[in-house]
Design an enzyme around this catalytic site. Sequence first.
Site, PDB file in Angstrom:
ATOM      1  N   GLY A 100      -1.897   4.172  -4.211  1.00 16.77           N
ATOM      2  CA  GLY A 100      -2.906   3.135  -4.285  1.00 16.77           C
ATOM      3  C   GLY A 100      -2.472   1.856  -3.605  1.00 16.77           C
ATOM      4  O   GLY A 100      -1.521   1.824  -2.828  1.00 16.77           O
TER       5      GLY A 100
ATOM      6  N   ASP B 108       8.950  10.425  -8.234  1.00 19.42           N
ATOM      7  CA  ASP B 108       8.994   9.758  -6.927  1.00 19.42           C
ATOM      8  C   ASP B 108      10.049   8.657  -6.938  1.00 19.42           C
ATOM      9  O   ASP B 108       9.754   7.500  -6.638  1.00 19.42           O
ATOM     10  CB  ASP B 108       7.619   9.190  -6.575  1.00 19.42           C
ATOM     11  CG  ASP B 108       7.511   8.812  -5.096  1.00 19.42           C
ATOM     12  OD1 ASP B 108       8.398   9.214  -4.310  1.00 19.42           O
ATOM     13  OD2 ASP B 108       6.559   8.104  -4.728  1.00 19.42           O
TER      14      ASP B 108
ATOM     15  N   LYS C  55       0.854  -1.178   0.000  1.00 20.55           N
ATOM     16  CA  LYS C  55       0.000   0.000   0.000  1.00 20.55           C
ATOM     17  C   LYS C  55       0.893   1.232   0.000  1.00 20.55           C
ATOM     18  O   LYS C  55       1.934   1.260   0.650  1.00 20.55           O
ATOM     19  CB  LYS C  55      -0.921   0.023   1.223  1.00 20.55           C
ATOM     20  CG  LYS C  55      -1.933  -1.106   1.264  1.00 20.55           C
ATOM     21  CD  LYS C  55      -2.867  -0.991   2.463  1.00 20.55           C
ATOM     22  CE  LYS C  55      -3.900  -2.115   2.472  1.00 20.55           C
ATOM     23  NZ  LYS C  55      -4.828  -2.014   3.621  1.00 20.55           N
TER      24      LYS C  55
END
Length: 992
Positions: free
Chosen positions: A722, A836, A718
């Site tokens: 999402g 990211d 997780k």
Amino acid sequence: MADKIFTFFLILSSISPLLCSSLISPLNLSLIRQANVLISLKQSFDSYDPSLDSWNIPNFNSLCSWTGVSCDNLNQSITRLDLSNLNISGTISPEISRLSPSLVFLDISSNSFSGELPKEIYELSGLEVLNISSNVFEGELETRGFSQMTQLVTLDAYDNSFNGSLPLSLTTLTRLEHLDLGGNYFDGEIPRSYGSFLSLKFLSLSGNDLRGRIPNELANITTLVQLYLGYYNDYRGGIPADFGRLINLVHLDLANCSLKGSIPAELGNLKNLEVLFLQTNELTGSVPRELGNMTSLKTLDLSNNFLEGEIPLELSGLQKLQLFNLFFNRLHGEIPEFVSELPDLQILKLWHNNFTGKIPSKLGSNGNLIEIDLSTNKLTGLIPESLCFGRRLKILILFNNFLFGPLPEDLGQCEPLWRFRLGQNFLTSKLPKGLIYLPNLSLLELQNNFLTGEIPEEEAGNAQFSSLTQINLSNNRLSGPIPGSIRNLRSLQILLLGANRLSGQIPGEIGSLKSLLKIDMSRNNFSGKFPPEFGDCMSLTYLDLSHNQISGQIPVQISQIRILNYLNVSWNSFNQSLPNELGYMKSLTSADFSHNNFSGSVPTSGQFSYFNNTSFLGNPFLCGFSSNPCNGSQNQSQSQLLNQNNARSRGEISAKFKLFFGLGLLGFFLVFVVLAVVKNRRMRKNNPNLWKLIGFQKLGFRSEHILECVKENHVIGKGGRGIVYKGVMPNGEEVAVKKLLTITKGSSHDNGLAAEIQTLGRIRHRNIVRLLAFCSNKDVNLLVYEYMPNGSLGEVLHGKAGVFLKWETRLQIALEAAKGLCYLHHDCSPLIIHRDVKSNNILLGPEFEAHVADFGLAKFMMQDNGASECMSSIAGSYGYIAPEYAYTLRIDEKSDVYSFGVVLLELITGRKPVDNFGEEGIDIVQWSKIQTNCNRQGVVKIIDQRLSNIPLAEAMELFFVAMLCVQEHSVERPTMREVVQMISQAKQPNTF
């Protein structure tokens, strides 16, 4: 069936008058038949450009003027069908075979066709040109299918998702001249039979997963003019010497495909060759002197290899050379004088070698030079006066050498100049007039030299058109005041003037520079007051005025800067109280007021309570911090003020409680409404008929199989974007299903996400996690990826996976992850910023090969979630965020580079980005710099203690790369292409 019946009645209704009159001509019947084929094609499209609305049966008489359709004039048969760039998605109807044999040209490129290429395509026996490039076709190309297409001259299948072996039947096509199978997933070896093409002029197999040796038999295709075999193929062995027989070759591209060995001298036989790309391989030995015989050569790129020796003088025969790249090798000796005499030379990049001696004295005298990069060598002597002789020079990079003497005055009139980087040399003299104010100059670096004199005033007033964003003149011997004309540098973001001998009042005109992000004027002789106009620099995040002679008070206007997070005014002569307003600057996390003459008590408001004791030392008249507490009366008055504030706060809380209670009742009612809507949508969502599945390669599963994976007991991760589920498809294939955060219902961003996913699905690289499919309905978006059995790098390094990575595995992961990011930054169009980069987004395959994951999605999380969530989505993850994000709230590819540098430090140290480093508030970057003093030899102090027998040179080199990546200023960071080059060359002997 219903569609066919509907089409039949359309035809019948349109020709019924003709039937009644018995006047149907063979020509009309032919047009109707062909129109019916096109309507069948259109019905197989899921979406298309509105221009295809012209395709309709009642309009059959104008068939030859339908969009994309061309006919012959004699019998009105369709000969050309051009559907390129029409935003078509879907499949191709088998009905297309009915256009044979008249169809000779079919172009469906640059669309989103998916699925396997229908076998009926091969039945178009009259086809001469077939262009299916830039789609999402998948599966294998039929081994024997092409043998029917005997007239084929051009086959372009570039940029799809075809896999399997290269089709053998193509070699039977005696008329074939152009073959492009690049940008797919073909694997195995290049068939030796590919050397039997009789007429081939263009061959591209680049950007696949091909292995093995490049077959010598390709040298038999003596008709070849262009040959592309590189880019992410992984060949064994080297360049076939027989390629010297390809005498008609004009373009040879073997870049970035793991080639080893030496460059064959036989390539010198290619007299017609204009472009030779051999960069980013593992080539060794010297540059062959025979290359000087390639007298037509215009582009020569041998960069990023392991080449040694000197530049051969025989290369002076390359009189047409325009681009000459030898950077990132192990070359030595002097740069030959002939380089400056090449009449057409435009780009010269020889950086990161061991060149010595002087820069050729006539360099630039040809009048064509656009880019020069000779940085990181051991060059000495003067900078030639002629570098900008032709007024075309845009990039001049000479930093990190031993150059001395003056800067050529002529550079102050070099108007095209865009990047000027000459730091880390021994340059003397004054700054050339006009240099700072050149209209196109974006970056000026002259730090760490011995420059003297004043910063010139702009005389002509042209600085108002300046593009300059960064100036670094720090650590020189500049003197005098800052000129008032600095106010015209309206684009300036970073101003670094520290460690000089500048004096006088700091000009208030700096306040007009609204884009300023960082100012460093420390270690000078500035006097006078702190200009209150600095408060107008609303984008400022870093301000260092320390070690000067500034007096008076800190202007309260500084508190208007809402994002300032570093303020240093230490070692000055400030002599009044500290403004209370500074405490209300919530962004201010670091401040130093020490060694001044501040008086009164330190304010207790806001941020002042967080500053260290050392921030106030050396102020004999200042009290209120631990080393010098104030007297009792002062403490009592402060206590009374605190009680008044508490009483006021209780009143405010009471009023707020009433407001929130009313809002709570309203919210309670809305919850029931929302739950009812959610329940209804969940019922709809569970119906697989409402789901749309887009595959990016051949799929062995359907949407209902994907939905079976989306269960709580299948969750494997997780995150902010999402939930990830593991699933096993009916064919046994393991997949990872990512359920994205819910997109705003009815949002216009839905289409944007779908379009972006289409782009991401086309990305093919062995070090990027492959996106297999996209499954969605109105409420939910599911991404289906290939499954990585060894999890993420972060889990392996820091988790409980029970796996220990050896040094050679870590180095390999670093290189492979860098290659994946490099592909996103440099080989995708448009480039993709990851947004990211972190160890948890580098996944490991069965052999611990690295795959970059979760790229390109953050901006959609930004668009479709609230502001609080979008911040983390855009900027990345805590510990990996580039420092400039704090003041710009913008990211670019250099933000990814910073984050990747953090990952490299994780690999070296085995520690998390934010860990217990013994001092509160520091991360792995700061800790590594402190422990090593930014010296590569200091890597032994931070290396993962679980490792043993580490090659010292490799560890030092990887740490050096990491330190470059985490440079504070983004412009000083390397590109990912340069990172790949540096890590590729890191493998060295010598262990410790």
